[in-house]
Write an enzyme that holds these catalytic residues in place. Structure first.
Site, PDB file in Angstrom:
ATOM      1  CD  GLU A 256      19.282 -29.719 -62.800  1.00 14.35           C
ATOM      2  OE1 GLU A 256      19.438 -28.793 -61.983  1.00 14.35           O
ATOM      3  OE2 GLU A 256      19.079 -30.907 -62.474  1.00 14.35           O
ATOM      4  CG  ASP A 257      22.712 -27.377 -61.318  1.00 18.44           C
ATOM      5  OD1 ASP A 257      22.140 -28.371 -61.828  1.00 18.44           O
ATOM      6  OD2 ASP A 257      23.217 -27.408 -60.182  1.00 18.44           O
TER       7      ASP A 257
ATOM      8  CG  ASP B 292      27.479 -35.621 -65.030  1.00 21.82           C
ATOM      9  OD1 ASP B 292      28.086 -35.894 -66.074  1.00 21.82           O
ATOM     10  OD2 ASP B 292      27.918 -35.926 -63.904  1.00 21.82           O
TER      11      ASP B 292
ATOM     12  CG  PHE C  65      33.332 -32.014 -60.156  1.00 20.23           C
ATOM     13  CD1 PHE C  65      32.184 -32.791 -60.140  1.00 20.23           C
ATOM     14  CD2 PHE C  65      33.497 -31.043 -59.180  1.00 20.23           C
ATOM     15  CE1 PHE C  65      31.213 -32.603 -59.164  1.00 20.23           C
ATOM     16  CE2 PHE C  65      32.527 -30.852 -58.201  1.00 20.23           C
ATOM     17  CZ  PHE C  65      31.388 -31.637 -58.193  1.00 20.23           C
TER      18      PHE C  65
ATOM     19  NE  ARG D 161      24.952 -25.586 -53.083  1.00 21.73           N
ATOM     20  CZ  ARG D 161      24.575 -26.635 -53.801  1.00 21.73           C
ATOM     21  NH1 ARG D 161      24.405 -26.517 -55.103  1.00 21.73           N
ATOM     22  NH2 ARG D 161      24.404 -27.811 -53.243  1.00 21.73           N
TER      23      ARG D 161
END
Ligand code: IMP
Ligand code: MG
Length: 185
Positions: free
Chosen positions: A101-102, A105, A154, A167
């Site tokens: 996973e990136d 959160d 963010f 990205r």
């Protein structure tokens, strides 16, 4: 749209060099932990793609690749609504599965994935995430491997997007200002 280091809306948080150095460590650790097994590495599209590719190339045991896609995010706020938009290409029953996973959160996406994939009875199901933003966690998820813990900001780059842009950056940056997006051509 300027999207390089020095662009006004981006503040570099993790350099490309630090990301690659950490990935080398994670790859070595995973190779050691899974020695004698041949796990399935699952790329969670779209954001995990750069991390998945670089991590996989640092793993020194036989692995298979699979992909799935979920959508859980609009703009800079998590909706908490998770939608499977593409499923794995094969069964995982009895397999050792490592989800790549990136970022974790609120944890809602990963919580949902662990629950739905766990029901398919893999031999093991673990998570490696590049980034962990613990400040916003709403549900407890067990992260076997974490690249970096980051503050509640963010971020974009290295797979992470704002409205599908950024990205492609090789580093991770805080989005300090909402950018004007390019018009579609
Ligand atoms: P969660 O369900 O709140 O844990 O969010 C998971 C997903 O939200 C991630 O896989 C990302 O796609 C997205 N996300 C969370 N934080 C960020 C961020 O700081 N930048 C970009 N995307 C993010
Ligand atoms: Mg994601």
């Amino acid at each position: 749209m300027p999207s390089t280091v020095g662009a006004p809306q981006l503040r570099e948080l993790i350099t490309a060099e630090s990301i690659q150095a950490r990935i080398a460590e994670l790859g070595a650790q995973i190779s050691e932990d899974y020695a004698g097994r041949n796990p399935v590495l699952v790329c969670i599209l779209k954001g995990s793609m750069p991390f998945f590719v670089d991590l996989a190339r640092r793993i020194r045991i036989p692995v298979r690749f699979d992909y799935l896609a979920v959508e859980s995010y609009r703009g800079t706020k998590s909706t908490g609504v998770v939608k499977f938009t593409a499923d794995l290409s094969g069964p995982i029953e009895g397999r050792h599965v490592l989800l790549v996973e990136d970022i974790v959160d609120t944890g809602l996406t990963m919580g949902y994935l662990l629950e739905s994939l766990g029901a398919r009875r893999p031999a093991s199901l673990r998570v490696v995430t590049l980034l962990d933003k613990p400040a916003r966690r709403q549900t407890d998820v067990d992260l076997a491997y974490t690249g970096f813990q980051i503050p509640d900001e963010f971020v974009v780059g290295y797979g992470l997007d704002y409205e599908q842009y950024f990205r492609n950056l090789p580093y991770v940056a805080v989005l300090v200002e909402i950018p004007a997006l390019p018009a579609d051509d």
